[in-house]
Design a protein around this motif. Structure first.
Motif, PDB file in Angstrom:
ATOM      1  N   LEU A 118      22.370 -20.556 -39.819  1.00 22.22           N
ATOM      2  CA  LEU A 118      23.251 -21.421 -40.598  1.00 22.22           C
ATOM      3  C   LEU A 118      24.690 -21.320 -40.113  1.00 22.22           C
ATOM      4  O   LEU A 118      25.379 -22.342 -39.945  1.00 22.22           O
ATOM      5  N   LEU A 119      25.165 -20.105 -39.863  1.00 19.44           N
ATOM      6  CA  LEU A 119      26.530 -19.912 -39.378  1.00 19.44           C
ATOM      7  C   LEU A 119      26.707 -20.539 -37.997  1.00 19.44           C
ATOM      8  O   LEU A 119      27.754 -21.131 -37.705  1.00 19.44           O
ATOM      9  N   GLY A 120      25.685 -20.406 -37.147  1.00 20.35           N
ATOM     10  CA  GLY A 120      25.758 -21.005 -35.822  1.00 20.35           C
ATOM     11  C   GLY A 120      25.853 -22.518 -35.888  1.00 20.35           C
ATOM     12  O   GLY A 120      26.666 -23.136 -35.180  1.00 20.35           O
ATOM     13  N   PHE A 121      25.026 -23.122 -36.733  1.00 24.88           N
ATOM     14  CA  PHE A 121      25.067 -24.573 -36.885  1.00 24.88           C
ATOM     15  C   PHE A 121      26.399 -25.023 -37.481  1.00 24.88           C
ATOM     16  O   PHE A 121      26.966 -26.037 -37.070  1.00 24.88           O
ATOM     17  N   ALA A 122      26.904 -24.263 -38.451  1.00 24.58           N
ATOM     18  CA  ALA A 122      28.174 -24.634 -39.075  1.00 24.58           C
ATOM     19  C   ALA A 122      29.312 -24.578 -38.059  1.00 24.58           C
ATOM     20  O   ALA A 122      30.166 -25.483 -38.014  1.00 24.58           O
ATOM     21  N   ALA A 123      29.327 -23.527 -37.238  1.00 23.56           N
ATOM     22  CA  ALA A 123      30.372 -23.418 -36.217  1.00 23.56           C
ATOM     23  C   ALA A 123      30.284 -24.571 -35.233  1.00 23.56           C
ATOM     24  O   ALA A 123      31.301 -25.200 -34.894  1.00 23.56           O
ATOM     25  N   ILE A 158      30.003 -27.799 -24.890  1.00 24.05           N
ATOM     26  CA  ILE A 158      31.226 -27.036 -25.126  1.00 24.05           C
ATOM     27  C   ILE A 158      31.083 -26.128 -26.343  1.00 24.05           C
ATOM     28  O   ILE A 158      31.616 -25.014 -26.376  1.00 24.05           O
ATOM     29  N   ALA A 159      30.327 -26.572 -27.341  1.00 19.57           N
ATOM     30  CA  ALA A 159      30.157 -25.792 -28.575  1.00 19.57           C
ATOM     31  C   ALA A 159      28.913 -24.908 -28.565  1.00 19.57           C
ATOM     32  O   ALA A 159      28.741 -24.076 -29.466  1.00 19.57           O
ATOM     33  N   THR A 160      28.045 -25.061 -27.570  1.00 18.30           N
ATOM     34  CA  THR A 160      26.744 -24.385 -27.572  1.00 18.30           C
ATOM     35  C   THR A 160      26.854 -22.871 -27.619  1.00 18.30           C
ATOM     36  O   THR A 160      26.069 -22.194 -28.295  1.00 18.30           O
ATOM     37  N   GLY A 161      27.810 -22.298 -26.894  1.00 18.14           N
ATOM     38  CA  GLY A 161      27.920 -20.844 -26.836  1.00 18.14           C
ATOM     39  C   GLY A 161      28.085 -20.206 -28.201  1.00 18.14           C
ATOM     40  O   GLY A 161      27.562 -19.107 -28.458  1.00 18.14           O
ATOM     41  N   SER A 162      28.784 -20.901 -29.112  1.00 16.79           N
ATOM     42  CA  SER A 162      29.000 -20.331 -30.450  1.00 16.79           C
ATOM     43  C   SER A 162      27.683 -20.211 -31.199  1.00 16.79           C
ATOM     44  O   SER A 162      27.399 -19.180 -31.821  1.00 16.79           O
ATOM     45  N   MET A 163      26.861 -21.249 -31.139  1.00 14.64           N
ATOM     46  CA  MET A 163      25.590 -21.209 -31.855  1.00 14.64           C
ATOM     47  C   MET A 163      24.621 -20.216 -31.213  1.00 14.64           C
ATOM     48  O   MET A 163      23.944 -19.455 -31.903  1.00 14.64           O
ATOM     49  N   ALA A 164      24.567 -20.219 -29.882  1.00 18.71           N
ATOM     50  CA  ALA A 164      23.670 -19.299 -29.177  1.00 18.71           C
ATOM     51  C   ALA A 164      24.014 -17.855 -29.500  1.00 18.71           C
ATOM     52  O   ALA A 164      23.127 -17.004 -29.640  1.00 18.71           O
ATOM     53  N   CYS A 165      25.295 -17.551 -29.626  1.00 13.58           N
ATOM     54  CA  CYS A 165      25.731 -16.197 -29.972  1.00 13.58           C
ATOM     55  C   CYS A 165      25.200 -15.793 -31.344  1.00 13.58           C
ATOM     56  O   CYS A 165      24.634 -14.705 -31.505  1.00 13.58           O
ATOM     57  N   PHE A 166      25.336 -16.660 -32.339  1.00 10.32           N
ATOM     58  CA  PHE A 166      24.866 -16.347 -33.695  1.00 10.32           C
ATOM     59  C   PHE A 166      23.343 -16.170 -33.727  1.00 10.32           C
ATOM     60  O   PHE A 166      22.830 -15.298 -34.442  1.00 10.32           O
ATOM     61  N   TYR A 193      27.077 -15.162 -24.530  1.00  6.30           N
ATOM     62  CA  TYR A 193      27.240 -16.513 -25.068  1.00  6.30           C
ATOM     63  C   TYR A 193      28.583 -16.664 -25.783  1.00  6.30           C
ATOM     64  O   TYR A 193      29.164 -17.759 -25.796  1.00  6.30           O
ATOM     65  N   GLY A 194      29.083 -15.582 -26.364  1.00  5.25           N
ATOM     66  CA  GLY A 194      30.420 -15.631 -26.940  1.00  5.25           C
ATOM     67  C   GLY A 194      31.470 -15.855 -25.858  1.00  5.25           C
ATOM     68  O   GLY A 194      32.423 -16.626 -26.042  1.00  5.25           O
ATOM     69  N   ILE A 195      31.298 -15.179 -24.726  1.00  6.89           N
ATOM     70  CA  ILE A 195      32.202 -15.386 -23.583  1.00  6.89           C
ATOM     71  C   ILE A 195      32.088 -16.816 -23.071  1.00  6.89           C
ATOM     72  O   ILE A 195      33.091 -17.451 -22.730  1.00  6.89           O
ATOM     73  N   LEU A 196      30.850 -17.341 -23.023  1.00  7.06           N
ATOM     74  CA  LEU A 196      30.647 -18.730 -22.583  1.00  7.06           C
ATOM     75  C   LEU A 196      31.438 -19.682 -23.458  1.00  7.06           C
ATOM     76  O   LEU A 196      32.107 -20.593 -22.946  1.00  7.06           O
ATOM     77  N   PHE A 197      31.359 -19.510 -24.768  1.00  5.27           N
ATOM     78  CA  PHE A 197      32.090 -20.415 -25.656  1.00  5.27           C
ATOM     79  C   PHE A 197      33.589 -20.357 -25.383  1.00  5.27           C
ATOM     80  O   PHE A 197      34.249 -21.404 -25.276  1.00  5.27           O
ATOM     81  N   CYS A 198      34.150 -19.146 -25.294  1.00  6.58           N
ATOM     82  CA  CYS A 198      35.597 -19.014 -25.033  1.00  6.58           C
ATOM     83  C   CYS A 198      35.969 -19.680 -23.718  1.00  6.58           C
ATOM     84  O   CYS A 198      37.002 -20.372 -23.627  1.00  6.58           O
ATOM     85  N   LEU A 199      35.141 -19.493 -22.694  1.00  7.66           N
ATOM     86  CA  LEU A 199      35.406 -20.086 -21.384  1.00  7.66           C
ATOM     87  C   LEU A 199      35.335 -21.608 -21.445  1.00  7.66           C
ATOM     88  O   LEU A 199      36.210 -22.308 -20.910  1.00  7.66           O
TER      89      LEU A 199
END
Length: 276
Positions: free
Chosen positions: A33-38, A148-156, A199-205
């Motif tokens: 849920l948090l990943g989808f929300a982000a 561009i947003a995928t890394g955030s969800m993948a991390c969660f 994946y968190g690094i991917l999102f920041c990058l």
């Protein structure tokens, strides 16, 4: 006990975050849920930056949610447990419904026990293709925005796997090893944590790159970079992880690595293709 053993992390969190009446809210579901929300908030911001109409954004995440869930579920059942799910009527029903038939009769609700990221990626791509057919938006622009947003969800999602003590690593003596007490008492690589960090690094990058190179949004470059990064990392991180099914032991590389190769090729093609 050696100094290294003293650093091992004993891991056995409660699977349930909290109870809401008779319903249990699990950490895994909360992470999804948090990943989808982000991802929802990030892509909404990208749409607004690109002056895409609000009404074209609203249906996007229904397509994404269904595409990822259906693709991830079918991917796990078909690629990892075909002998169970494809050989009986009950198995086929369990592919689509979050239940498990009991040996003594009846069934119980278990949630979707088994979701494959490769299947989820394929399901997402198909869902986005259907979305652009309906909205008439550029497929490459939509794919780049989602990437561009995928890394955030993948991390969660990988943090959810960590809370579930699933997709565990091989036995190791590294000082940061986790002892997944729900599984056994051996120190293992926390493969889920490795992936979550990557994946968190991917999102920041990706977020930094899209600010530096906004003109590339809509060319497919960000989508290609995302696929190449995730599945190249996934290919090599598999060497630290236990196989998920027994049949993989007879393969030269495991199923996760086999399924990663086509996505790496597609990613490189999207990055290197001539832009019209």
């Amino acid at each position: 006990m050696t100094m290294t053993e003293l650093l091992f992390i004993h891991w056995n969190p409660d699977l349930v975050f909290f109870h809401l009446g008779p319903f249990a809210v699990r950490w895994y579901g909360l992470c999804w849920l948090l990943g989808f929300a982000a991802a929802y908030l990030l892509v909404r911001r990208l749409y607004r930056e690109q002056h895409i109409k609000e009404e074209l954004f609203e249906p996007l995440f229904l397509y994404c949610f269904l595409g990822i869930l259906i693709g991830a579920r079918l991917g796990h059942c078909i690629f990892y447990e075909p002998d169970y799910f494809l050989t009986s009527g009950k198995g086929i029903i369990e592919m689509f419904l979050p239940i498990r038939f009991m040996a003594e009769g009846g069934f119980k609700f278990v949630g979707y026990e088994g979701l494959a990221s490769h299947g989820g990626t394929l399901g997402l791509i198909i869902a986005l293709w259907l979305y652009v057919k309906k909205t008439k938006l550029s497929l490459w622009r939509v794919l780049d925005n989602i990437a561009i947003a995928t890394g955030s969800m993948a991390c969660f999602i990988r943090l959810g796997n960590l809370m579930n003590s699933e997709i565990i690593g091989k036995v190791t003596e590294v000082p940061w090893a986790f002892i997944f007490e729900r599984v056994d008492n051996f120190p293992r690589h926390p493969g889920q944590l490795y992936e979550a960090i990557a994946y968190g690094i991917l999102f920041c990058l990706m977020w930094w790159l899209h600010k530096k190179m906004p003109e590339r949004i809509g060319t497919g470059w960000y989508f290609g970079f995302c696929l190449t990064y995730i599945f190249t990392f996934r290919f090599f991180i598999e060497y630290t992880k236990e196989i998920q099914e027994a049949f993989e032991a007879s393969l030269p590389i495991d199923m996760g690595q086999i399924l990663s190769i086509p996505f790496i090729i597609i990613g490189l093609y999207c990055m290197l293709r001539k832009k019209k």
